[in-house]
Design a protein around this motif. Structure first.
Motif, PDB file in Angstrom:
ATOM      1  N   MET A   1       0.844  -1.201   0.000  1.00 54.94           N
ATOM      2  CA  MET A   1       0.000   0.000   0.000  1.00 54.94           C
ATOM      3  C   MET A   1       0.881   1.254   0.000  1.00 54.94           C
ATOM      4  N   THR A   2       0.612   2.160  -0.933  1.00 56.63           N
ATOM      5  CA  THR A   2       1.399   3.383  -1.040  1.00 56.63           C
ATOM      6  C   THR A   2       0.608   4.548  -0.469  1.00 56.63           C
ATOM      7  N   GLY A   3       1.216   5.199   0.486  1.00 55.93           N
ATOM      8  CA  GLY A   3       0.519   6.314   1.115  1.00 55.93           C
ATOM      9  C   GLY A   3       0.655   7.600   0.332  1.00 55.93           C
ATOM     10  N   TRP A   4      -0.121   8.560   0.711  1.00 54.00           N
ATOM     11  CA  TRP A   4      -0.012   9.903   0.116  1.00 54.00           C
ATOM     12  C   TRP A   4      -0.461  10.965   1.111  1.00 54.00           C
ATOM     13  N   VAL A   5      -0.049  12.181   0.809  1.00 48.45           N
ATOM     14  CA  VAL A   5      -0.513  13.347   1.568  1.00 48.45           C
ATOM     15  C   VAL A   5      -1.103  14.357   0.596  1.00 48.45           C
ATOM     16  N   VAL A   6      -2.313  14.747   0.873  1.00 48.40           N
ATOM     17  CA  VAL A   6      -2.948  15.841   0.137  1.00 48.40           C
ATOM     18  C   VAL A   6      -3.155  16.992   1.118  1.00 48.40           C
ATOM     19  N   ILE A   7      -2.743  18.190   0.733  1.00 48.25           N
ATOM     20  CA  ILE A   7      -3.038  19.373   1.542  1.00 48.25           C
ATOM     21  C   ILE A   7      -4.191  20.079   0.840  1.00 48.25           C
ATOM     22  N   ALA A   8      -5.343  20.089   1.493  1.00 49.45           N
ATOM     23  CA  ALA A   8      -6.577  20.473   0.805  1.00 49.45           C
ATOM     24  C   ALA A   8      -7.176  21.733   1.403  1.00 49.45           C
ATOM     25  N   GLY A   9      -7.648  22.613   0.544  1.00 52.54           N
ATOM     26  CA  GLY A   9      -8.293  23.851   0.980  1.00 52.54           C
ATOM     27  C   GLY A   9      -9.796  23.679   1.066  1.00 52.54           C
ATOM     28  N   LEU A  10     -10.352  23.923   2.273  1.00 54.44           N
ATOM     29  CA  LEU A  10     -11.791  23.760   2.498  1.00 54.44           C
ATOM     30  C   LEU A  10     -12.580  25.022   2.159  1.00 54.44           C
ATOM     31  N   GLY A  11     -11.881  26.061   1.701  1.00 51.99           N
ATOM     32  CA  GLY A  11     -12.592  27.315   1.428  1.00 51.99           C
ATOM     33  C   GLY A  11     -12.925  28.045   2.721  1.00 51.99           C
ATOM     34  N   PRO A  12     -13.654  29.157   2.608  1.00 57.95           N
ATOM     35  CA  PRO A  12     -13.856  30.019   3.772  1.00 57.95           C
ATOM     36  C   PRO A  12     -14.876  29.501   4.775  1.00 57.95           C
ATOM     37  N   GLY A  13     -15.709  28.543   4.418  1.00 56.79           N
ATOM     38  CA  GLY A  13     -16.668  28.054   5.404  1.00 56.79           C
ATOM     39  C   GLY A  13     -17.836  27.270   4.818  1.00 56.79           C
ATOM     40  N   ALA A  14     -18.455  27.804   3.775  1.00 59.90           N
ATOM     41  CA  ALA A  14     -19.642  27.162   3.213  1.00 59.90           C
ATOM     42  C   ALA A  14     -19.264  25.890   2.451  1.00 59.90           C
ATOM     43  N   GLU A  15     -20.074  24.863   2.604  1.00 55.78           N
ATOM     44  CA  GLU A  15     -19.830  23.613   1.868  1.00 55.78           C
ATOM     45  C   GLU A  15     -19.918  23.838   0.354  1.00 55.78           C
ATOM     46  N   ALA A  16     -20.736  24.783  -0.072  1.00 56.67           N
ATOM     47  CA  ALA A  16     -20.902  25.051  -1.511  1.00 56.67           C
ATOM     48  C   ALA A  16     -19.649  25.649  -2.139  1.00 56.67           C
ATOM     49  N   LEU A  17     -18.667  25.997  -1.292  1.00 58.78           N
ATOM     50  CA  LEU A  17     -17.408  26.531  -1.813  1.00 58.78           C
ATOM     51  C   LEU A  17     -16.269  25.510  -1.727  1.00 58.78           C
ATOM     52  N   VAL A  18     -16.575  24.264  -1.395  1.00 60.95           N
ATOM     53  CA  VAL A  18     -15.561  23.207  -1.392  1.00 60.95           C
ATOM     54  C   VAL A  18     -15.532  22.578  -2.780  1.00 60.95           C
ATOM     55  N   THR A  19     -14.366  22.524  -3.416  1.00 56.37           N
ATOM     56  CA  THR A  19     -14.323  21.976  -4.775  1.00 56.37           C
ATOM     57  C   THR A  19     -14.568  20.466  -4.763  1.00 56.37           C
ATOM     58  N   PRO A  20     -15.114  19.919  -5.858  1.00 60.22           N
ATOM     59  CA  PRO A  20     -15.275  18.459  -5.961  1.00 60.22           C
ATOM     60  C   PRO A  20     -13.940  17.729  -5.783  1.00 60.22           C
ATOM     61  N   GLU A  21     -12.846  18.309  -6.257  1.00 59.73           N
ATOM     62  CA  GLU A  21     -11.539  17.680  -6.102  1.00 59.73           C
ATOM     63  C   GLU A  21     -11.215  17.449  -4.621  1.00 59.73           C
ATOM     64  N   VAL A  22     -11.502  18.440  -3.814  1.00 56.63           N
ATOM     65  CA  VAL A  22     -11.253  18.308  -2.367  1.00 56.63           C
ATOM     66  C   VAL A  22     -12.222  17.298  -1.749  1.00 56.63           C
ATOM     67  N   SER A  23     -13.483  17.359  -2.137  1.00 57.35           N
ATOM     68  CA  SER A  23     -14.458  16.394  -1.601  1.00 57.35           C
ATOM     69  C   SER A  23     -14.046  14.961  -1.922  1.00 57.35           C
ATOM     70  N   ASP A  24     -13.530  14.740  -3.134  1.00 54.97           N
ATOM     71  CA  ASP A  24     -13.066  13.402  -3.518  1.00 54.97           C
ATOM     72  C   ASP A  24     -11.891  12.962  -2.654  1.00 54.97           C
TER      73      ASP A  24
ATOM     74  N   VAL B   1     -16.776  35.167   6.160  1.00 50.85           N
ATOM     75  CA  VAL B   1     -17.481  35.134   4.875  1.00 50.85           C
ATOM     76  C   VAL B   1     -17.996  33.728   4.573  1.00 50.85           C
ATOM     77  N   SER B   2     -19.198  33.650   4.104  1.00 48.89           N
ATOM     78  CA  SER B   2     -19.900  32.430   3.678  1.00 48.89           C
ATOM     79  C   SER B   2     -20.382  31.585   4.847  1.00 48.89           C
ATOM     80  N   THR B   3     -20.259  32.085   6.086  1.00 50.87           N
ATOM     81  CA  THR B   3     -20.822  31.375   7.241  1.00 50.87           C
ATOM     82  C   THR B   3     -22.054  32.127   7.748  1.00 50.87           C
TER      83      THR B   3
END
Lengths: 249, 249
Positions: free
Chosen positions: B1-24, B197-199
């Protein structure tokens, strides 16, 4: 029926970088307005009218969108990247200021992933400290102002992100930009050329300033310049580039 | 099993501002690492371990994530906003540079909507022309450097976005920042205080520099300062604020 205008950022290219907020707006729209390649990113469906326009007609496009909203339409003006960063949002508000009746409309800006930050993410964290964003096009401002800002940004040791570095019709601007950087930064300063980030044509190139040449940029490229403290971590494949959070006194 | 690290931006607060790439990435992770309030934005599920850590332990947190990836885990380091803008990505690469074995890992940064651009979108297009982003915290750099950058940014007539304007423990930095702005900008210069913002707690306040007071900012606020050309369009409710694309010679 009450119309509205949303100015929406589609991000740099990949669908996975379009926010759900923007996808929802596209799903509710009756009309999509924008520059041809951005409108073509929207999937056609019954009840949705696509209005493609050429480049450099931003004000006409903005007025068209606002007039359709006055007529009750639900209009999304599509922009690449973030609409507030060298894109359509400012043009829409210019049109609003020129015609006060537009100010009563429901107008919202939906942020997107701007090219500079998508490029930075691909390279590592080159904008991890204070930075400037500068549009290198001299279509809308004099070259003297661009040069002044470049010199001040270098003096402040900001990292920098450049939009529109080099148009086919006016390639000399980026030659001058590199000349200013050579005068103000050390030869080993890190420069990142990020072309078509998140698309099939993506290409990221990390070079020292002394090795940077004008032909490394075109209009689909954003250029990032590190601060004097930006680090390169060599590895197999592309290096990681980052700017440390800490600056000593 | 090969591990990985993703550093992901959740945006300012609202779920509607989280990109699909981050959700995946969140859906594929075995482990989530981050500052407590950001980790709590991730929905728990079987097979996912949440590692909450306190503020100001960014390097420990980064090493922990990298070590778990070495052990085969799929790790997402969550950041608010964009991880490359005054957030976790630089800390992870600092840890990588300190321990060369980490550089062989699969490490990716996923961009997010940074607070400055979400705030700008809410106000209109105040960053529609060249701008600077400055972190006003003097935890990691001397105040003299912050002041130098403020003065150069004002001299270059950049719009500005300020992160971390005012901590409870060191409120004097923002008092000094306003003093520098009073020296370098005209009294009518547009200042936007954008909180959370966005909360649900979002509050946007648009004032002239002469009316700006230190208590208008806290650590949940980003502050935007227009250029000398930034315009305010009055209307019922919050005004539209934008910076024109065109600057005359």
């Amino acid at each position: 029926m009450t119309g509205w205008v949303v100015i929406a950022g589609l991000g740099p290219g990949a669908e996975a970088l379009v926010t759900p907020e923007v996808s929802d707006a596209l799903a509710q729209a009756t009309d999509i307005v924008g520059y041809i390649p951005y409108v073509r990113r929207v999937t056609p469906r019954p009840g949705l009218t696509l209005h493609e326009s050429d480049n450099r007609v931003e004000l006409d496009r903005a007025r068209h969108a606002l007039e359709m909203a006055q007529g009750g339409k639900s209009v999304v003006v599509v922009s690449s990247g973030d609409p507030g960063v060298f894109a359509m949002a400012a043009a829409v508000f210019e049109a609003v200021e020129a015609e006060p009746a537009f100010a009563a409309l429901d107008i919202r800006v939906l942020p997107g992933i701007t090219a500079m930050l998508a490029a930075a993410a691909r390279a590592g964290a080159p904008l991890g400290h204070d930075f400037c964003a500068i549009n290198l096009s001299d279509n809308l401002k004099p070259w003297a102002l661009i040069e002044k800002r470049l010199r001040l940004a270098a003096e402040g040791d900001f990292a920098m992100g450049f939009y529109n570095p080099r148009s086919a019709s006016r390639p000399e601007g980026f030659v001058r930009t590199l000349a200013v950087l050579h005068e103000t930064c050390e030869p080993e300063r890190v420069v990142i050329f990020a072309r078509a980030v998140s698309t099939a044509e993506e290409a990221i190139r990390v070079v020292a300033l002394k090795d940077a040449t004008p032909d490394m940029a075109d209009m689909r490229t954003v250029v990032l310049v590190g601060s004097s403290r930006t680090r390169v971590i060599p590895r197999d494949g592309a290096p990681f580039v980052y700017t440390p959070r800490f600056t000593p006194a």
